[in-house]
Design a protein around this motif. Structure first.
Motif, PDB file in Angstrom:
ATOM      1  N   UNK A 179      62.001   5.530   1.682  1.00  0.00           N
ATOM      2  CA  UNK A 179      61.039   6.599   1.909  1.00  0.00           C
ATOM      3  C   UNK A 179      60.401   6.040   3.438  1.00  0.00           C
ATOM      4  N   UNK A 180      60.431   6.978   4.248  1.00  0.00           N
ATOM      5  CA  UNK A 180      59.586   6.670   5.534  1.00  0.00           C
ATOM      6  C   UNK A 180      58.249   7.013   5.329  1.00  0.00           C
ATOM      7  N   UNK A 181      57.397   6.220   6.072  1.00  0.00           N
ATOM      8  CA  UNK A 181      56.098   6.499   6.169  1.00  0.00           C
ATOM      9  C   UNK A 181      55.369   5.748   7.466  1.00  0.00           C
ATOM     10  N   UNK A 182      53.974   6.421   7.531  1.00  0.00           N
ATOM     11  CA  UNK A 182      53.323   5.976   8.721  1.00  0.00           C
ATOM     12  C   UNK A 182      51.786   5.200   8.243  1.00  0.00           C
ATOM     13  N   UNK A 183      51.551   4.109   8.863  1.00  0.00           N
ATOM     14  CA  UNK A 183      50.345   3.713   8.311  1.00  0.00           C
ATOM     15  C   UNK A 183      49.584   3.414   9.816  1.00  0.00           C
ATOM     16  N   UNK A 184      48.089   3.778   9.413  1.00  0.00           N
ATOM     17  CA  UNK A 184      47.199   3.844  10.629  1.00  0.00           C
ATOM     18  C   UNK A 184      46.240   2.385  10.265  1.00  0.00           C
ATOM     19  N   UNK A 185      46.178   1.665  11.437  1.00  0.00           N
ATOM     20  CA  UNK A 185      45.460   0.355  11.036  1.00  0.00           C
ATOM     21  C   UNK A 185      44.106   0.682  11.527  1.00  0.00           C
ATOM     22  N   UNK A 186      43.179   0.371  10.946  1.00  0.00           N
ATOM     23  CA  UNK A 186      41.625   0.638  11.235  1.00  0.00           C
ATOM     24  C   UNK A 186      40.809  -1.004  11.594  1.00  0.00           C
ATOM     25  N   UNK A 187      41.468  -2.023  11.246  1.00  0.00           N
ATOM     26  CA  UNK A 187      40.787  -3.269  11.268  1.00  0.00           C
ATOM     27  C   UNK A 187      41.857  -4.087  11.953  1.00  0.00           C
ATOM     28  N   UNK A 188      41.475  -5.310  12.175  1.00  0.00           N
ATOM     29  CA  UNK A 188      42.254  -6.582  12.818  1.00  0.00           C
ATOM     30  C   UNK A 188      42.516  -7.427  11.601  1.00  0.00           C
ATOM     31  N   UNK A 189      43.890  -7.977  11.681  1.00  0.00           N
ATOM     32  CA  UNK A 189      44.366  -8.940  10.582  1.00  0.00           C
ATOM     33  C   UNK A 189      45.755  -8.817  10.419  1.00  0.00           C
ATOM     34  N   UNK A 190      46.104  -9.725   9.501  1.00  0.00           N
ATOM     35  CA  UNK A 190      47.554  -9.858   9.230  1.00  0.00           C
ATOM     36  C   UNK A 190      48.187  -8.626   8.126  1.00  0.00           C
ATOM     37  N   UNK A 191      49.349  -8.233   8.415  1.00  0.00           N
ATOM     38  CA  UNK A 191      49.647  -7.106   7.241  1.00  0.00           C
ATOM     39  C   UNK A 191      51.231  -7.832   6.701  1.00  0.00           C
ATOM     40  N   UNK A 192      50.795  -8.074   5.343  1.00  0.00           N
ATOM     41  CA  UNK A 192      51.924  -8.843   4.472  1.00  0.00           C
ATOM     42  C   UNK A 192      52.643  -7.615   3.666  1.00  0.00           C
ATOM     43  N   UNK A 193      53.863  -7.740   3.482  1.00  0.00           N
ATOM     44  CA  UNK A 193      54.839  -6.975   2.479  1.00  0.00           C
ATOM     45  C   UNK A 193      55.359  -8.307   1.553  1.00  0.00           C
TER      46      UNK A 193
END
Length: 311
Positions: free
Chosen positions: A35-49
């Protein structure tokens, strides 16, 4: 039909915000495979999956929903041409093969202001770079309103030293064949037809040039006069006795007047000039002898280039 266009951090959607639902399905917090999706980032930091985040959920129990594009009832049905975004891919290349590609889009659904989801800032700049400008920001992707004959797109060019450069259009998407597109070199007064494959070659010294290049949609034979009110004796000249630059017999106010020297460096600029001030003279002190290019820009975006000699 598809789901709501957006669900915010507080749970608001296009429907709960007062607008109509953009479909009949509401997404859950579980995303199905592929499934395609969009994420909006509102703060600084690392994203981990992480694999530990994977869970088994099924559509049968309504724990997850896969959204698909609705098939058209008529496969041959044409798309709405009014909403097509005409795109230009423009590439700067240095003599050692490095460079930058930027994209400009033009449509009836976008504007000359910031268009969320269409525009992208340049978060990194290079020693040699070519970018568009939106307010105080440099951009790598920028959308605009529809093309008009008097439209002018300003470019910012950055060079790290003496050298040869090339600017070319690598791709036109959904552009009419008869739509002219030119790269205007304000320093030389050259209008380069971007439909040509070889691109525009030029040299530059080190510096940041915010007024040298524009994208325009009509050639010099139109831009040089259209939008200006001239008398037969119109002329631009420098008087060394008074150290003033004159534009005689012009009856039009200007948005800006810019002066470039023979090296392509901007040495003078003034904004919002009245026609009477042009005729009475603009003070220009400490100008060295040599050839200069004067760029006049009207409030409608029309441009006139004139070369003058100061001796």
């Amino acid at each position: 039909m598809l789901a709501y266009q957006f669900i915010g951090l507080n749970g608001d959607s296009t429907q709960s915000g007062g607008g109509p639902a953009e479909g009949v399905k509401t997404p859950t917090k579980f995303l199905p495979v592929a499934q395609g999706f969009v994420v909006e980032i509102v703060n600084d930091g690392d994203i981990k999956f992480l694999n530990s985040q994977r869970v088994f959920k099924t559509e049968a129990t309504d724990e997850t929903i896969f959204f698909r594009q609705v098939a058209s009832s008529n496969e041959g049905e044409a798309s709405n041409t009014e909403d097509v975004i005409k795109k230009i891919r423009l590439q700067l290349t240095t003599s050692n093969g490095l460079g930058r590609e930027i994209v400009m889009g033009f449509s009836s659904v976008t504007s000359d202001e910031f268009d969320y989801g269409y525009d992208a800032k340049a978060y990194e700049t290079f020693n040699n770079d070519l970018l568009t400008v939106l307010e105080e920001n440099t951009m790598v992707l920028q959308a605009y309103s529809e093309i008009t004959s008097d439209k002018v797109v300003d470019l910012t060019f950055k060079a790290d030293g003496n050298g040869m450069y090339n600017i070319k259009a690598t791709q036109f998407v959904d552009f009419p064949i008869d739509q002219p597109v030119f790269l205007l070199d304000n320093f030389t007064g050259t209008y380069y037809d971007l439909s040509q494959e070889q691109g525009y070659n030029f040299t530059s010294q080190s510096g940041v040039y915010t007024n040298r290049f524009d994208i325009v949609f009509q050639g010099s034979e139109t831009l040089s006069t259209d939008g200006f009110t001239f008398n037969n004796d119109f002329g631009i000249y420098y008087n060394s006795n008074s150290n003033k630059l004159f534009a005689k017999q012009s009856n039009q106010d200007l948005k800006s007047l810019t002066l470039f020297n023979a090296l392509g460096q901007k040495i003078f600029q003034i904004q919002d000039i009245k026609a009477e001030d042009l005729q009475s003279g603009i003070s220009l002190k400490n100008a060295s002898t040599g050839m200069y290019v004067v760029i006049l820009k009207t409030v409608e975006g029309k441009i006139l280039n004139k070369k003058i000699i100061i001796d």
